[in-house]
Design a protein around this motif. Structure first.
Motif: not given
Length: 324
Positions: A258-271
């Protein structure tokens, strides 16, 4: 004497408790090759801290950026050797263990970043991730959008034919070579650190990378045009080693995922936000930004590059293309 004994027993109990707590904390290494300013690092640090919080400090994860624990090939090998526990890495490296997962690098397989993210929630992704896990033992927990690869050159590129004879630097990975070679370009696998100089002195005339990389490496200083070829919608996997994943309880697996998927979503949004802003920024700097005939590029690739030659399965390609 009684008071002294009680004090000693109390101190011993506290020492034992602290020792048990220290033993209960598991130290882990999370490695990647990206700079500390990039979302792939900042969101990994966030995830490490969040996992510590949600597990009451049972896991202490140190994040090692910028190839501190080795280049991308090294950290992938580190998962097997036990020198790293978690990495962020592209599917081109995962495909060294399980070729079919590399189909995501076949040019124009994804329409846009939204299509890529939809794929990561699909049955075909689950199948390919499971195939990789069976082959390597490692578990993919999340996928982050890395950026859409575009082409820079000192000439205007609008169609595939415009690339014929063009000397272009491309990473020495088969799927990355597919589009330029299909269009008749001459590819050169110059080391990434040497690309700016190679463009400056004319060793190569063009290169391809996401807009964020074009900005970070200042390729716009030695290239007049950016052609929005969008040939590969690139991504990075968050991968947990076989040993670590097997050692986690079901509850901890859920927390890590769950945490790693949340981090991926945050990173994707920034990019995505950075890319959108960069198109206008480059135009404002006087750099030519050209929309290309993507249908022409895609048709040429399909006619000239057989995905089976890379070890990819056409049914996987079709299933990914059909994802909405």
């Amino acid at each position: 004497m009684k008071f002294t004994m009680k004090g000693l027993m109390g101190a011993a109990a506290m020492l034992m408790a602290s020792t048990i707590a220290a033993q209960a904390q598991t130290a882990l290494k999370w490695a990647h090759v990206y700079e500390t300013s990039e979302p792939f690092h900042t969101e990994s640090v966030w995830a490490a801290e969040e996992i510590a919080k949600r597990t009451d400090g049972r896991y202490k994860i140190d994040v090692f950026p910028a190839s501190q624990l080795g280049k991308e090939a090294d950290i992938n090998q580190g998962l097997k050797l036990g020198t790293v526990d978690i990495i962020i890495s592209g599917s081109s490296f995962a495909s060294r263990d399980y070729k079919p997962i590399g189909v995501t690098y076949y040019p124009y397989i994804f329409r846009d970043p939204s299509h890529l993210i939809a794929y990561t929630k699909s049955d075909v992704f689950k199948k390919l991730a499971a195939g990789y896990e069976e082959a390597s033992g490692n578990h993919i927990t999340a996928v982050t959008y890395y950026g859409t690869r575009q082409t820079t050159a000192n000439k205007d590129i609008k169609s595939c034919a415009d690339m014929k004879g063009l000397k272009i630097r491309v990473p020495d990975v088969p799927a990355y070579l597919a589009m330029p070679r299909a269009c008749g370009a001459n590819t050169s696998p110059i080391a990434f650190a040497e690309v700016y100089l190679a463009l400056q002195n004319g060793t190569v005339e063009a290169q391809e990378n996401p807009l964020t990389t074009i900005e970070a490496k200042k390729f716009y200083e030695v290239q007049k045009n950016i052609a929005l070829t969008g040939h590969i919608v690139d991504h990075l996997n968050t991968v947990v080693s076989k040993q670590l994943w097997a050692s986690l309880s079901d509850e901890d697996k859920k927390i890590f995922s769950e945490v790693m998927m949340e981090a991926a979503e945050r990173g994707t949004k920034i990019v995505e936000e950075r890319e959108a802003a960069l198109v206008e920024k480059f135009k404002g700097m006087g750099i030519g930004v050209t929309e290309v005939d993507k249908a022409d590029f895609e048709k040429t690739v399909l006619e000239n590059v057989k995905m089976e030659d890379f070890g990819y399965n056409k049914e996987d390609w079709e299933a990914i293309r059909a994802v909405q």
